[in-house]
Design a protein around this motif. Structure first.
Motif, PDB file in Angstrom:
ATOM      1  N   MET A 359       0.920  -1.049  -0.053  1.00 35.64           N
ATOM      2  CA  MET A 359      -0.012  -0.047  -0.178  1.00 35.64           C
ATOM      3  C   MET A 359       0.864   1.308  -0.148  1.00 35.64           C
ATOM      4  SD  MET A 359      -3.492  -0.513   2.306  1.00 35.64           S
ATOM      5  CE  MET A 359      -2.426  -1.079   3.713  1.00 35.64           C
ATOM      6  N   ILE A 399      -8.025  -4.180  -2.506  1.00 36.95           N
ATOM      7  CA  ILE A 399      -7.563  -3.092  -1.727  1.00 36.95           C
ATOM      8  C   ILE A 399      -6.594  -2.261  -2.352  1.00 36.95           C
ATOM      9  CG2 ILE A 399      -5.938  -2.800   0.202  1.00 36.95           C
ATOM     10  CD1 ILE A 399      -7.163  -5.504   1.528  1.00 36.95           C
ATOM     11  N   GLN A 406      -8.091   5.727  -6.493  1.00 38.17           N
ATOM     12  CA  GLN A 406      -8.504   7.185  -5.705  1.00 38.17           C
ATOM     13  C   GLN A 406      -7.166   8.139  -6.201  1.00 38.17           C
ATOM     14  OE1 GLN A 406      -7.988   6.765  -1.521  1.00 38.17           O
ATOM     15  NE2 GLN A 406      -8.658   8.877  -1.202  1.00 38.17           N
ATOM     16  N   ILE A 438     -16.894  -2.712  -6.594  1.00 35.68           N
ATOM     17  CA  ILE A 438     -16.712  -1.801  -5.298  1.00 35.68           C
ATOM     18  C   ILE A 438     -15.404  -1.078  -5.000  1.00 35.68           C
ATOM     19  CG2 ILE A 438     -16.059  -2.638  -2.864  1.00 35.68           C
ATOM     20  CD1 ILE A 438     -17.947  -5.143  -3.058  1.00 35.68           C
ATOM     21  N   LEU A 445     -16.204   7.708  -5.066  1.00 33.61           N
ATOM     22  CA  LEU A 445     -16.666   8.266  -3.784  1.00 33.61           C
ATOM     23  C   LEU A 445     -15.510   9.173  -3.168  1.00 33.61           C
ATOM     24  CD1 LEU A 445     -18.692   5.721  -1.452  1.00 33.61           C
ATOM     25  CD2 LEU A 445     -19.537   7.871  -2.563  1.00 33.61           C
ATOM     26  N   GLN A 453     -22.217   9.338  -4.833  1.00 32.71           N
ATOM     27  CA  GLN A 453     -22.697   9.205  -3.343  1.00 32.71           C
ATOM     28  C   GLN A 453     -24.513   8.814  -3.602  1.00 32.71           C
ATOM     29  OE1 GLN A 453     -21.075  11.638  -0.104  1.00 32.71           O
ATOM     30  NE2 GLN A 453     -22.992  11.043   1.051  1.00 32.71           N
ATOM     31  N   ASP A 456     -25.109   5.504  -2.857  1.00 33.50           N
ATOM     32  CA  ASP A 456     -24.854   5.012  -1.215  1.00 33.50           C
ATOM     33  C   ASP A 456     -25.970   5.611  -0.550  1.00 33.50           C
ATOM     34  OD1 ASP A 456     -22.253   5.162  -2.859  1.00 33.50           O
ATOM     35  OD2 ASP A 456     -21.774   4.107  -1.016  1.00 33.50           O
ATOM     36  N   ASN A 457     -26.358   6.925  -0.826  1.00 35.40           N
ATOM     37  CA  ASN A 457     -27.542   7.609  -0.067  1.00 35.40           C
ATOM     38  C   ASN A 457     -28.743   6.844  -0.242  1.00 35.40           C
ATOM     39  OD1 ASN A 457     -25.410   9.332   0.686  1.00 35.40           O
ATOM     40  ND2 ASN A 457     -26.448  11.011  -0.559  1.00 35.40           N
ATOM     41  N   SER A 460     -28.612   3.436   1.662  1.00 35.46           N
ATOM     42  CA  SER A 460     -28.601   3.696   3.058  1.00 35.46           C
ATOM     43  C   SER A 460     -29.862   4.258   3.494  1.00 35.46           C
ATOM     44  CB  SER A 460     -27.393   4.602   3.477  1.00 35.46           C
ATOM     45  OG  SER A 460     -26.273   4.036   3.219  1.00 35.46           O
TER      46      SER A 460
ATOM     47  N   SER B 319     -23.383   5.138   7.610  1.00 39.11           N
ATOM     48  CA  SER B 319     -23.588   5.153   5.959  1.00 39.11           C
ATOM     49  C   SER B 319     -22.302   6.340   5.637  1.00 39.11           C
ATOM     50  CB  SER B 319     -25.045   5.721   5.566  1.00 39.11           C
ATOM     51  OG  SER B 319     -25.112   6.928   6.454  1.00 39.11           O
ATOM     52  N   ILE B 320     -22.068   6.112   4.251  1.00 38.00           N
ATOM     53  CA  ILE B 320     -21.139   6.928   3.775  1.00 38.00           C
ATOM     54  C   ILE B 320     -21.583   8.661   4.286  1.00 38.00           C
ATOM     55  CG2 ILE B 320     -20.005   7.838   1.465  1.00 38.00           C
ATOM     56  CD1 ILE B 320     -18.982   5.304   2.446  1.00 38.00           C
ATOM     57  N   ALA B 321     -22.774   8.661   3.990  1.00 42.84           N
ATOM     58  CA  ALA B 321     -23.296  10.025   4.171  1.00 42.84           C
ATOM     59  C   ALA B 321     -23.158  10.697   5.610  1.00 42.84           C
ATOM     60  CB  ALA B 321     -24.774  10.404   3.999  1.00 42.84           C
ATOM     61  N   MET B 359     -13.302   6.569   1.568  1.00 41.58           N
ATOM     62  CA  MET B 359     -11.790   6.402   1.647  1.00 41.58           C
ATOM     63  C   MET B 359     -10.859   7.836   1.923  1.00 41.58           C
ATOM     64  SD  MET B 359     -10.096   3.878  -1.102  1.00 41.58           S
ATOM     65  CE  MET B 359     -10.888   4.360  -2.507  1.00 41.58           C
ATOM     66  N   HIS B 360     -11.452   8.869   1.412  1.00 34.80           N
ATOM     67  CA  HIS B 360     -10.737  10.119   1.762  1.00 34.80           C
ATOM     68  C   HIS B 360     -10.878  10.648   3.301  1.00 34.80           C
ATOM     69  CE1 HIS B 360     -14.604  11.391   0.327  1.00 34.80           C
ATOM     70  NE2 HIS B 360     -14.620  12.530   0.725  1.00 34.80           N
ATOM     71  N   ALA B 385     -15.933   1.297   2.652  1.00 39.25           N
ATOM     72  CA  ALA B 385     -15.702   2.337   1.918  1.00 39.25           C
ATOM     73  C   ALA B 385     -16.856   2.822   0.949  1.00 39.25           C
ATOM     74  CB  ALA B 385     -14.367   2.132   1.340  1.00 39.25           C
ATOM     75  N   THR B 386     -17.964   2.014   1.012  1.00 40.93           N
ATOM     76  CA  THR B 386     -19.231   2.133   0.278  1.00 40.93           C
ATOM     77  C   THR B 386     -20.282   1.460   0.945  1.00 40.93           C
ATOM     78  OG1 THR B 386     -20.428   2.055  -1.907  1.00 40.93           O
ATOM     79  CG2 THR B 386     -18.545   0.489  -1.317  1.00 40.93           C
ATOM     80  N   ASP B 387     -21.622   1.804   0.723  1.00 38.34           N
ATOM     81  CA  ASP B 387     -22.558   1.316   1.281  1.00 38.34           C
ATOM     82  C   ASP B 387     -23.412   0.342   0.202  1.00 38.34           C
ATOM     83  OD1 ASP B 387     -22.138   3.077   3.381  1.00 38.34           O
ATOM     84  OD2 ASP B 387     -23.771   4.460   2.823  1.00 38.34           O
ATOM     85  N   THR B 396     -15.999  -4.462   0.946  1.00 42.53           N
ATOM     86  CA  THR B 396     -16.158  -2.957   0.984  1.00 42.53           C
ATOM     87  C   THR B 396     -15.260  -2.479   2.462  1.00 42.53           C
ATOM     88  OG1 THR B 396     -18.116  -3.104   2.379  1.00 42.53           O
ATOM     89  CG2 THR B 396     -18.189  -2.953  -0.235  1.00 42.53           C
ATOM     90  N   ALA B 398     -12.875  -4.386   4.086  1.00 42.59           N
ATOM     91  CA  ALA B 398     -11.358  -4.669   4.077  1.00 42.59           C
ATOM     92  C   ALA B 398     -10.688  -3.621   3.565  1.00 42.59           C
ATOM     93  CB  ALA B 398     -11.332  -6.019   3.447  1.00 42.59           C
ATOM     94  N   ILE B 399     -11.311  -3.022   2.508  1.00 42.78           N
ATOM     95  CA  ILE B 399     -10.674  -1.893   1.717  1.00 42.78           C
ATOM     96  C   ILE B 399     -10.479  -0.609   2.714  1.00 42.78           C
ATOM     97  CG2 ILE B 399     -10.851   0.066   0.106  1.00 42.78           C
ATOM     98  CD1 ILE B 399     -12.406  -1.801  -1.652  1.00 42.78           C
ATOM     99  N   ALA B 402      -8.123  -1.982   5.727  1.00 40.14           N
ATOM    100  CA  ALA B 402      -6.532  -1.779   5.387  1.00 40.14           C
ATOM    101  C   ALA B 402      -5.836  -0.431   5.446  1.00 40.14           C
ATOM    102  CB  ALA B 402      -6.196  -2.332   4.020  1.00 40.14           C
ATOM    103  N   ILE B 403      -6.859   0.497   5.082  1.00 41.53           N
ATOM    104  CA  ILE B 403      -6.418   2.057   5.039  1.00 41.53           C
ATOM    105  C   ILE B 403      -6.283   2.484   6.417  1.00 41.53           C
ATOM    106  CG2 ILE B 403      -6.860   4.183   4.154  1.00 41.53           C
ATOM    107  CD1 ILE B 403      -8.181   2.985   1.725  1.00 41.53           C
ATOM    108  N   GLN B 406      -3.144   1.075   8.238  1.00 39.75           N
ATOM    109  CA  GLN B 406      -2.176   1.628   7.670  1.00 39.75           C
ATOM    110  C   GLN B 406      -1.662   2.777   8.603  1.00 39.75           C
ATOM    111  OE1 GLN B 406      -1.975   2.691   3.770  1.00 39.75           O
ATOM    112  NE2 GLN B 406       0.258   3.257   3.492  1.00 39.75           N
TER     113      GLN B 406
END
Lengths: 555, 555
Positions: A359, A399, A406, A438, A445, A453, A456-457, A460, B319-321, B359-360, B385-387, B396, B398-399, B402-403, B406
């Motif tokens: 990574m 991953i 990104q 994914i 995102l 998004q 996702d919204n 969710s 949720s991401i939101a 992620m960000h 990282a996403t819904d 989703t 595990a991404i 891992a980050i 790290q």
């Protein structure tokens, strides 16, 4: 989903069954877009929700998911782009040349509608070489799409039979199956027998761009002995594939003679097939790679068809130990040089990337690629973030793929659970595609891509409102989501129940949370100040309301 | 692997079968370590390679994978730590107090050997509160382990029956099964009937620390109505669990009354069960959380047993939101305040984190946690990282995992494919554990943890040398790796064949690459200068050698 049998006419091609019909909970829908007097029909997958709304998603599946379409594998898909004019400009008939000339092609209009951006942005990015539209004039069946970092991250699925296993029928179905679940392009990596015929079936029936590695077929022509390869055999293979309609070609022209010894001390040497073929040839003849020395002639051929170069990373690392080493980056510098040459011929270019990278070394790959290759779209294989999980390399690589996307990678080549172990079957292809959707979506995102998004919204919100069926249907894989739910709570009423199997009917955080929201909103208690100021006096009031609100909690 | 039946004595506990025997290709091995006159036996899993070497890996599986151990579920595991003395110091009998007093405990020696670091580093990190050793005096069966960012990233597996499904037998087997595949701790999240008894069976047979959320059992005692909860009921539940030997407890003491309205405008409100229970209680009584107001008394109880706080994130985003919002970070600030209080009582603390985060926005979570909570170990649930991919939320998440690892997260709570949909079965538990081992190991690599890359190198070397069996056995899941390989090439000779199903016998990049290396090394051609200077004259020579080298390529 249904499986539609299409009977072969008895010819040699054993293709007879592909998957047709819409994905659970959705229908094919077309948006009408006007482009310079031509009406374009932009496909979307429309997910109908139980609350009367709908949600449209980008659709790669072509006519196969259209209930009203007649699928005829013998005849191939309708030649969508055949009637679209090819503008006459100074230069070759490529999207790059047209974009540079300020022309917004039909393909660009189509793509702008699919991506939800302006046609001018599409043109600009193509003109700058930061995006490509892989669209061979001889593959008019394909629905235009774009690969570039300003657009949604794309994924590629590799299919193709090998000397060991699988038939043409299986490969065509894998193509239909992969695009059904979201593959934006497919690569036909067939080896062994029937390469030409397999590719023909795939191209005539593929709604997405098709990529190949022409070297694989060239090698078959010399009976598998790389030392017997010649430029002429390779060139004729490229032309043969170009005539069939291949949209992009992987060319390992950056594997130079002098780079080969740089791989000698690696843990895993050269792992790219194309790379090792060229290394073997260079060493045997002690000559510079014929792909490199004849690169300009190759450009002339690709320009004619508007085939996009996918400059291969023949020296990519095959293990964590070999990541970001001298061999890899030496080749990348040469790919930068070739990018400039290709673009001077009006040929579109993308650059292939690794592979296996821990990574903390991933972002450097994107930075260098952009610096050396004029921000040509980066197209990576994973990368796998660790080597220790064969059978789960779709995950190890997702991953890395999410992180590299990104950072600016435009397309991700999927990895299936069978990577390093065997050939993927139909289930593996689906898992690989979903896993890479994914990774791609997670990157969209993170890049704050305009539309990302929304989905996702929507999902969710459905989850929070216990609209189970909508939650399934808004997901990347409604079939499996529903199946997993039904494993624990199979009864139909559970699809509308205000609880799930995790907490059971007695207590549910989502439900309590909904009650909290309802109460807070009713009281106007939506920020800290309001509650601190106002709640004390409302305590008794809530106790009453609470009694009612939480009544169902007590079973 | 064999399945060993252990007959119950006819009591009410239906536990009768757990999985025993070593993982394919490995044996249990113990390293002898001397610690202040006591001989410690440190378990490792020894993978025997076909080239006569062996490779040892960290082993969480306890005696169950030891062929010489007698497993007696009724009697429980041997009480490993019962004979280890508890140093007498000023302050409570906790690893934190001992570390601060400069004492290196047996647990610290044991951990140092497992991690391959100095005992002094272990002591320092514990003393600073940057690492915890969850080890209730009343759970002497557990093998000491550490959670902290200077050490290998750990993973937790949640098990536990619910009102809807599963028995005690299943849960004990899930614990054995999860630790077999690498779970460093397990959490028993049982609800419904038999909570106490299930936990007793798990604790007496668990070789890893066990965590719980005492609130779940407290809620059962008031028949599922959160408004009926009291501090006394909760406290007695904590003591009950402490006496059984629970090693760490999730306490949602940061959900304050004034934060609750901050969740009203969220897409998914409050998704933590503990968080929503406390929110319901606070609103109903219009009082501050009894967990918060009685936190010092809680500290006194936990200190006595050396139970570690896992300060729960009751307002984590669902949720991401909702990621990184005011509710989430307001609670985190309170957790920081509670961390200081707990540590002033000598109690070890870790902090729970989200959840659902794009992620960000992930790294910001670690940065704030470290700033606000004095670098107490961070323990996160994913984050996803996403819904949009229920049924694939192990991926989703595990991404995100891992980050976030790290960035410094010390332990990752696994997510199974059934997340959001249903209760995980045995297969789901395994997939969740392996997926999280991937995330944790990827982070170890990225953090350049001293030993991490050795395993990648060993596996990649085996791959390059076509030692298929070693490749399987060095992987996280030898059974599945072998199964996938055999699906395409079942014959036993294929296990030693110098090719695989991807390219077939005619051509193999790995083999060509090995030939290239052999040739280059023979010629001393291991850098660019050497080849440029020397290769021209060696061309003819290679053509001969090449003829031989590539002979098998032509089928």
């Amino acid at each position: 989903m249904s499986s539609s049998r299409v009977v072969s006419n008895g010819g040699s091609a054993p293709v007879d069954t592909v998957t047709t019909g819409p994905i659970q909970g959705s229908v094919k829908h077309y948006e009408q877009v006007e482009a310079d007097g031509t009406a374009l029909r932009i496909p979307v997958r429309r997910i109908n929700l139980t609350n009367g709304e709908h949600f449209d998603v980008y659709d790669t599946s072509g006519p196969y998911t259209d209930d009203t379409a007649v699928i005829d594998l013998e005849g191939g898909l309708p030649k969508l782009r055949d009637s679209w004019e090819k503008p006459q400009v100074e230069g070759p008939p490529t999207q790059l040349a047209w974009a540079r000339a300020g022309i917004v092609t039909k393909e660009m209009h189509y793509i702008a509608a699919r991506e939800g951006v302006s046609p001018e942005l599409v043109r600009e990015e193509v003109a700058a070489g930061r995006a490509v539209i892989p669209a061979n004039h001889k593959h008019p069946e394909s629905e235009p799409m774009i690969i570039g970092k300003k657009f949604a991250v794309k994924i590629n699925a590799n299919i193709g039979n090998s000397a060991v296993s699988s038939s043409i029928a299986e490969e065509v179905e894998k193509m239909v199956w992969a695009t059904r679940w979201g593959a934006d392009t497919i690569m036909d990596l067939s080896t062994g027998k029937n390469i030409h015929e397999t590719r023909e079936w795939i191209l005539r029936n593929s709604p997405v761009p098709v990529g190949t590695v022409p070297m694989y077929q060239a090698l078959e022509k010399v009976n598998g002995d790389p030392t017997k390869l010649t430029w002429e055999i390779y060139r004729d293979t490229v032309i043969e594939q170009a005539e069939q309609g291949v949209d992009y070609m992987t060319v390992h022209a950056g594997v130079l003679l002098r780079y080969i010894p740089l791989t000698a001390k690696r843990v895993t040497g050269i792992v790219s097939r194309g790379g090792s073929i060229m290394a073997a040839w260079c060493l045997a003849h002690h000559q510079e790679s014929f792909l490199y020395t004849n690169f300009r002639e190759l450009c002339e051929i690709l320009a004619k068809y508007d085939i996009t170069f996918s400059l291969g990373d023949g020296l990519r690392p095959g293990s964590i130990a070999d990541a970001n080493d001298e061999a890899q980056f030496a080749e990348l510098r040469t790919l930068g040089e070739l990018t400039k040459i290709a673009k001077s011929y009006g040929v579109q270019v993308m650059i292939e990337g690794p592979g296996h990278v821990p990574m903390h070394k991933i972002v450097e790959n994107v930075r260098l690629e952009e610096e050396l290759c004029e921000e040509a779209p980066f197209y990576t294989l994973g990368p796998l973030a660790t080597d220790i999980a064969p059978a789960y390399d779709h995950i190890t690589s997702a991953i890395g793929a999410a992180i590299i996307a990104q950072a600016g990678t435009a397309m991700l080549c999927y990895v299936t659970p069978k990577e390093h172990l065997g050939l993927p079957n139909r289930d593996d292809v689906k898992v690989g595609v979903i896993t890479y959707k994914i990774a791609a979506h997670s990157a969209d995102l993170a890049k704050q891509h305009p539309r990302a998004q929304e989905r996702d919204n929507a999902l969710s919100k459905a989850r929070f409102e216990f609209r189970w069926v909508d939650q399934f249907n808004l997901s990347l894989d409604p079939d499996t989501a529903r199946e997993y739910h039904d494993e624990t709570l199979p009864a139909e009423p559970a699809k509308t129940a205000h609880f799930c199997s995790m907490c059971g009917p007695k207590f549910c955080s989502m439900r309590i949370s909904a009650d909290v929201r309802e109460y807070a909103e009713k009281q106007g208690l939506t920020d800290v100040q309001a509650i601190e100021a106002g709640m004390a006096e409302k305590s008794a009031e809530f106790a009453d309301a609470g009694g009612k609100v939480y009544l169902p909690v007590v079973s």
